[in-house]
Design an enzyme around this catalytic site. Structure first.
Site, PDB file in Angstrom:
ATOM      1  N   SER A  54     -45.603 -26.092 -27.409  1.00  0.00           N
ATOM      2  CA  SER A  54     -46.338 -25.646 -28.686  1.00  0.00           C
ATOM      3  C   SER A  54     -47.674 -24.293 -28.517  1.00  0.00           C
ATOM      4  O   SER A  54     -47.813 -24.255 -29.376  1.00  0.00           O
ATOM      5  CB  SER A  54     -47.334 -27.408 -28.684  1.00  0.00           C
ATOM      6  OG  SER A  54     -46.722 -28.367 -29.483  1.00  0.00           O
ATOM      7  N   GLY A 246     -46.504 -23.637 -34.281  1.00  0.00           N
ATOM      8  CA  GLY A 246     -46.745 -22.988 -35.850  1.00  0.00           C
ATOM      9  C   GLY A 246     -47.947 -23.274 -36.554  1.00  0.00           C
ATOM     10  O   GLY A 246     -48.766 -24.377 -36.212  1.00  0.00           O
ATOM     11  N   CYS A 272     -49.364 -34.626 -33.326  1.00  0.00           N
ATOM     12  CA  CYS A 272     -50.077 -33.214 -32.979  1.00  0.00           C
ATOM     13  C   CYS A 272     -49.014 -32.802 -34.154  1.00  0.00           C
ATOM     14  O   CYS A 272     -50.117 -33.237 -35.592  1.00  0.00           O
ATOM     15  CB  CYS A 272     -49.589 -32.693 -31.900  1.00  0.00           C
ATOM     16  SG  CYS A 272     -49.755 -31.360 -31.608  1.00  0.00           S
ATOM     17  N   PHE A 273     -48.059 -31.696 -34.190  1.00  0.00           N
ATOM     18  CA  PHE A 273     -47.495 -31.103 -35.552  1.00  0.00           C
ATOM     19  C   PHE A 273     -47.293 -32.153 -36.495  1.00  0.00           C
ATOM     20  O   PHE A 273     -46.693 -32.181 -37.754  1.00  0.00           O
ATOM     21  CB  PHE A 273     -46.357 -30.312 -35.259  1.00  0.00           C
ATOM     22  CG  PHE A 273     -46.413 -29.262 -35.941  1.00  0.00           C
ATOM     23  CD1 PHE A 273     -46.829 -28.346 -36.446  1.00  0.00           C
ATOM     24  CD2 PHE A 273     -45.480 -29.333 -36.905  1.00  0.00           C
ATOM     25  CE1 PHE A 273     -46.676 -27.366 -37.227  1.00  0.00           C
ATOM     26  CE2 PHE A 273     -44.796 -28.363 -38.123  1.00  0.00           C
ATOM     27  CZ  PHE A 273     -45.911 -27.567 -37.787  1.00  0.00           C
ATOM     28  N   GLN A 276     -49.968 -33.408 -38.751  1.00  0.00           N
ATOM     29  CA  GLN A 276     -50.096 -33.080 -39.360  1.00  0.00           C
ATOM     30  C   GLN A 276     -48.656 -32.440 -40.449  1.00  0.00           C
ATOM     31  O   GLN A 276     -49.469 -32.663 -42.407  1.00  0.00           O
ATOM     32  CB  GLN A 276     -50.168 -31.613 -39.309  1.00  0.00           C
ATOM     33  CG  GLN A 276     -51.350 -30.906 -38.397  1.00  0.00           C
ATOM     34  CD  GLN A 276     -51.233 -29.915 -37.109  1.00  0.00           C
ATOM     35  OE1 GLN A 276     -49.703 -28.466 -37.290  1.00  0.00           O
ATOM     36  NE2 GLN A 276     -52.341 -29.948 -36.505  1.00  0.00           N
ATOM     37  N   ASN A 314     -53.625 -30.493 -27.323  1.00  0.00           N
ATOM     38  CA  ASN A 314     -52.898 -29.033 -27.570  1.00  0.00           C
ATOM     39  C   ASN A 314     -52.873 -28.247 -29.326  1.00  0.00           C
ATOM     40  O   ASN A 314     -51.753 -29.165 -29.457  1.00  0.00           O
ATOM     41  CB  ASN A 314     -51.950 -29.251 -27.129  1.00  0.00           C
ATOM     42  CG  ASN A 314     -51.030 -27.389 -26.778  1.00  0.00           C
ATOM     43  OD1 ASN A 314     -51.587 -25.937 -27.477  1.00  0.00           O
ATOM     44  ND2 ASN A 314     -50.450 -27.160 -27.096  1.00  0.00           N
ATOM     45  N   GLY A 316     -54.186 -25.625 -33.156  1.00  0.00           N
ATOM     46  CA  GLY A 316     -55.060 -25.026 -33.374  1.00  0.00           C
ATOM     47  C   GLY A 316     -55.584 -25.135 -34.776  1.00  0.00           C
ATOM     48  O   GLY A 316     -56.117 -24.582 -35.669  1.00  0.00           O
ATOM     49  N   PHE A 317     -54.270 -26.424 -35.618  1.00  0.00           N
ATOM     50  CA  PHE A 317     -54.531 -26.550 -37.228  1.00  0.00           C
ATOM     51  C   PHE A 317     -55.026 -28.340 -37.274  1.00  0.00           C
ATOM     52  O   PHE A 317     -55.032 -28.541 -36.636  1.00  0.00           O
ATOM     53  CB  PHE A 317     -53.449 -25.814 -37.622  1.00  0.00           C
ATOM     54  CG  PHE A 317     -52.910 -24.968 -37.564  1.00  0.00           C
ATOM     55  CD1 PHE A 317     -53.498 -24.820 -38.734  1.00  0.00           C
ATOM     56  CD2 PHE A 317     -52.292 -24.316 -36.922  1.00  0.00           C
ATOM     57  CE1 PHE A 317     -53.150 -23.535 -38.765  1.00  0.00           C
ATOM     58  CE2 PHE A 317     -51.727 -22.694 -36.989  1.00  0.00           C
ATOM     59  CZ  PHE A 317     -52.761 -22.025 -37.674  1.00  0.00           C
ATOM     60  N   HIS A 362     -52.009 -36.248 -27.847  1.00  0.00           N
ATOM     61  CA  HIS A 362     -51.377 -36.315 -27.424  1.00  0.00           C
ATOM     62  C   HIS A 362     -50.969 -37.972 -26.395  1.00  0.00           C
ATOM     63  O   HIS A 362     -51.308 -37.325 -24.561  1.00  0.00           O
ATOM     64  CB  HIS A 362     -49.967 -35.169 -26.447  1.00  0.00           C
ATOM     65  CG  HIS A 362     -50.006 -33.837 -26.890  1.00  0.00           C
ATOM     66  ND1 HIS A 362     -48.820 -33.759 -27.076  1.00  0.00           N
ATOM     67  CD2 HIS A 362     -50.807 -33.380 -27.136  1.00  0.00           C
ATOM     68  CE1 HIS A 362     -49.000 -32.509 -27.687  1.00  0.00           C
ATOM     69  NE2 HIS A 362     -50.029 -32.027 -27.933  1.00  0.00           N
ATOM     70  N   GLU A 364     -48.770 -39.564 -24.488  1.00  0.00           N
ATOM     71  CA  GLU A 364     -47.717 -39.401 -23.520  1.00  0.00           C
ATOM     72  C   GLU A 364     -48.424 -38.496 -22.255  1.00  0.00           C
ATOM     73  O   GLU A 364     -48.000 -39.070 -21.369  1.00  0.00           O
ATOM     74  CB  GLU A 364     -46.926 -38.741 -24.011  1.00  0.00           C
ATOM     75  CG  GLU A 364     -46.899 -37.092 -23.720  1.00  0.00           C
ATOM     76  CD  GLU A 364     -47.282 -36.238 -24.514  1.00  0.00           C
ATOM     77  OE1 GLU A 364     -47.690 -35.487 -24.523  1.00  0.00           O
ATOM     78  OE2 GLU A 364     -47.666 -37.158 -26.052  1.00  0.00           O
TER      79      GLU A 364
END
Length: 388
Positions: A54, A246, A272-273, A276, A314, A316-317, A362, A364
């Site tokens: 990431s 990203g 996380c991603f 989103q 972790n 940023g979006f 996260h 984990e």
């Protein structure tokens, strides 16, 4: 072209896109690198941070002043390589001291061609990023540095993180299987696991399928380019969408695949991603945070239980979803299940009419707190319920 800096005092300069500069010494490889400047507040776990996919195309500033004291081992990486574009530390350890250490952090950075800088006032740099926001940055090192005007121009030509489509660059190219782990600690033969999960790799960390394997799950890790047909070819009891780098606004393919999973009402979990992606699949928007959440000490409340967890982040979006009401979506009712207590950022989503949920952080947390490990058990419960 990069070379090692071990035992040298090669000059280095960090240049932010707003013109602020910090001078120090080269750390790791000598050369030039560009990325998005972000800071991580973790006091431990630098090896897991460096190898987290990431962080692809980001220059990580460590807020902890002393870094590298436990060296580098061969057991803790979260992937097969270092992904950060650059590394910024204040006071690197001169000699690592740990029984598992195999080499110094400086040596590992140099060996993998990662350009870093040390001797920087990371407290001032962190405060600057908090006030101005994450931004593009360049690290330049060597005995023949360009003038500051030239360096700044090069930084401003580097690509921005907003609009970046990066998952395919870090994800596996070929599918692979992580076998389930039995009660005796040994791997269960493929096909004899308690459950089978299809995990879409958007930048997955190695500990994530391991945490599922510990719970008797056989994990089929699929490339980011996997289709809905690829997902269901493994006959999954559940589907998982991983973390990754990203801008989620670019991840149209992943959103399409997730919608296919939601239409089939298969138990679904995202991290996380993946959170989103679920947000977008449900019809919510996403946006870029000013400086993001990165570290292993972020307070999050599980609104379904009222409990507060210390968590590893972790990102940023974030997902733009209402905190104060249940939302109607094409796949039933949805609500925000977790929220960050620092700034009210959405940290989790769940559907109320089918088995699907996600978190922005996260669970984990190989190097961080384990308060959120129960989320893997929650995923198991969804699969048990569906099977029943």
């Amino acid at each position: 072209m990069t070379t090692s800096t071990r035992g040298t005092r090669v000059p280095a300069v960090l240049v932010l896109e707003d013109g602020r500069t910090f001078r120090g010494r080269a750390y790791g490889a000598v050369g030039v690198t560009f990325g998005e400047a972000v800071f991580s507040t973790g006091m431990t776990g630098y090896q897991e941070t460096l190898t987290d996919p990431s962080y692809h195309r980001q220059v990580v500033v460590m807020t902890a002043p002393h870094v590298g004291n436990t060296g580098v081992n061969d057991e803790d990486p979260e992937s097969s390589r270092i992904w950060v574009s650059g590394y910024v530390v204040r006071d690197p350890a001169r000699v690592p001291s740990n029984w598992r250490s195999r080499r110094s952090l400086d040596e590992e950075l140099a060996a993998q061609g990662v350009v870093g800088i040390s001797g920087v006032d990371t407290r001032a740099l962190t405060r600057h990023l908090r006030e101005r926001g994450a931004m593009r940055v360049g690290i330049f090192s060597g005995n023949a540095l360009p003038d500051e005007g030239t360096m700044l121009a090069e930084v401003r030509q580097a690509p921005e993180m907003k609009g970046a489509d990066l998952s395919a660059e870090v994800a596996t190219k070929e599918a692979y299987v992580v076998p389930a782990i039995g009660p005796d600690g040994e791997s269960v033969p493929v096909g004899e696991a308690r459950f089978t999960v299809a995990a879409v790799d958007l930048g997955i960390k190695g500990m994530t399928p391991h945490r599922m394997a510990e719970r008797g799950i056989e994990v089929h890790v699929l490339p980011a380019t996997a289709t809905v047909e690829d997902v269901y070819a493994v006959a999954p009891d559940g589907v998982f969408f991983s973390n990754g780098p990203g801008d989620p606004a670019t991840a149209d393919h992943a959103v399409s695949v997730m919608r296919g999973v939601l239409e089939r009402r298969t138990p679904l979990f995202g991290i996380c991603f993946g959170n989103q992606i679920l947000g977008r699949a449900l019809g919510f928007g996403t946006y870029k945070l000013k400086y993001g959440h990165r570290g292993i000490n972020q307070p999050v409340q599980d609104r379904t239980t009222g409990k507060v967890e210390v968590t590893a982040h972790n990102h940023g979006f974030a997902v733009d979803a209402p905190l104060d009401k249940v939302s109607e979506t094409p796949y039933g009712r949805a609500e925000v299940s977790h929220v960050c207590l620092n700034d009210d950022v959405v940290e989790g989503l769940q559907l109320l009419d089918q088995p699907a949920f996600s978190v922005q952080y996260h669970p984990e947390a190989a190097a961080g707190p384990h308060d959120a490990a129960y989320l893997f058990d929650r995923f198991v419960s969804l699969m048990e319920g569906q099977r029943a």
